[in-house]
Design a protein around this motif. Structure first.
Motif, PDB file in Angstrom:
ATOM      1  N   THR A  12       0.175  -0.580   4.342  1.00  0.00           N
ATOM      2  CA  THR A  12       0.511   0.687   3.710  1.00  0.00           C
ATOM      3  C   THR A  12       0.044   1.897   4.506  1.00  0.00           C
ATOM      4  O   THR A  12       0.649   2.951   4.447  1.00  0.00           O
ATOM      5  CB  THR A  12      -0.068   0.755   2.292  1.00  0.00           C
ATOM      6  OG1 THR A  12      -1.488   0.655   2.361  1.00  0.00           O
ATOM      7  CG2 THR A  12       0.461  -0.379   1.423  1.00  0.00           C
ATOM      8  N   GLN A  24       7.026   1.616  -0.299  1.00  0.00           N
ATOM      9  CA  GLN A  24       5.882   2.044  -1.088  1.00  0.00           C
ATOM     10  C   GLN A  24       6.073   3.493  -1.492  1.00  0.00           C
ATOM     11  O   GLN A  24       6.740   4.258  -0.808  1.00  0.00           O
ATOM     12  CB  GLN A  24       4.596   1.906  -0.264  1.00  0.00           C
ATOM     13  CG  GLN A  24       4.626   2.773   0.987  1.00  0.00           C
ATOM     14  CD  GLN A  24       3.464   2.562   1.926  1.00  0.00           C
ATOM     15  OE1 GLN A  24       3.466   1.650   2.729  1.00  0.00           O
ATOM     16  NE2 GLN A  24       2.465   3.420   1.792  1.00  0.00           N
ATOM     17  N   ASN A  76       3.323   6.170  -2.287  1.00  0.00           N
ATOM     18  CA  ASN A  76       1.883   6.390  -2.372  1.00  0.00           C
ATOM     19  C   ASN A  76       1.506   7.344  -3.500  1.00  0.00           C
ATOM     20  O   ASN A  76       0.399   7.260  -4.043  1.00  0.00           O
ATOM     21  CB  ASN A  76       1.363   6.925  -1.043  1.00  0.00           C
ATOM     22  CG  ASN A  76       1.409   5.876   0.049  1.00  0.00           C
ATOM     23  OD1 ASN A  76       1.326   4.686  -0.231  1.00  0.00           O
ATOM     24  ND2 ASN A  76       1.559   6.305   1.286  1.00  0.00           N
ATOM     25  N   LEU A 113       4.393  -0.348  -5.208  1.00  0.00           N
ATOM     26  CA  LEU A 113       5.094  -1.110  -4.179  1.00  0.00           C
ATOM     27  C   LEU A 113       6.420  -1.573  -4.757  1.00  0.00           C
ATOM     28  O   LEU A 113       6.496  -1.927  -5.933  1.00  0.00           O
ATOM     29  CB  LEU A 113       4.256  -2.323  -3.768  1.00  0.00           C
ATOM     30  CG  LEU A 113       4.811  -3.237  -2.692  1.00  0.00           C
ATOM     31  CD1 LEU A 113       4.710  -2.556  -1.326  1.00  0.00           C
ATOM     32  CD2 LEU A 113       4.059  -4.555  -2.685  1.00  0.00           C
TER      33      LEU A 113
END
Length: 128
Positions: A53, A72, A74, A79
């Motif tokens: 990531t 992803q 964030n 995910l």
């Protein structure tokens, strides 16, 4: 303690699409590697796709390359696994997994022993 919760599984016909989500909580900072695994009845759990990531490096099993995409968000600590052109052989319980990032991850992403944290799974069923 990191917690992972999967969602998005279901039943589709061959050729259809699903998007799996894995909501993560409890991170204490640092970079993580996250992956999707699947396990069909009577078969071993196998790594499907993974991502570092902090770097955006992605990895795929040959059986899903070109059909599945890992990503992803964030901002949401989530995910995803976008699954297109699904086949009956994709039928399985799908699990999200995570471990703190480390340099040799690319050599070990497929092994379930690599991961410290696991979700409970979400079922994907593809009918012909």
């Amino acid at each position: 303690q990191v917690q992972l919760v999967e969602s998005g599984g279901g039943s589709v016909q061959a050729g259809g699409s699903l998007r799996l989500s894995c909501a993560a909580s409890g991170y204490t900072g640092g970079r993580y590697c996250m992956a999707w695994f699947r396990q069909a009845p009577g078969k071993a759990r196998e790594g499907v796709s993974a991502i570092r990531t902090g770097y955006g490096y992605t990895y795929y099993a040959d059986s899903v390359k070109g059909r599945f995409t890992i990503s992803q968000d964030n901002t949401k600590n989530t995910l995803y696994l976008q699954m297109n052109s699904l086949k009956p052989e994709d039928t399985a319980m799908y699990y999200c997994a995570a471990v703190g990032d480390y340099p040799y991850y690319s050599a070990s992403w497929r092994r379930d022993s690599t991961y410290k944290y696991w979700g409970q799974g979400t079922q994907v069923t593809v009918s012909s």
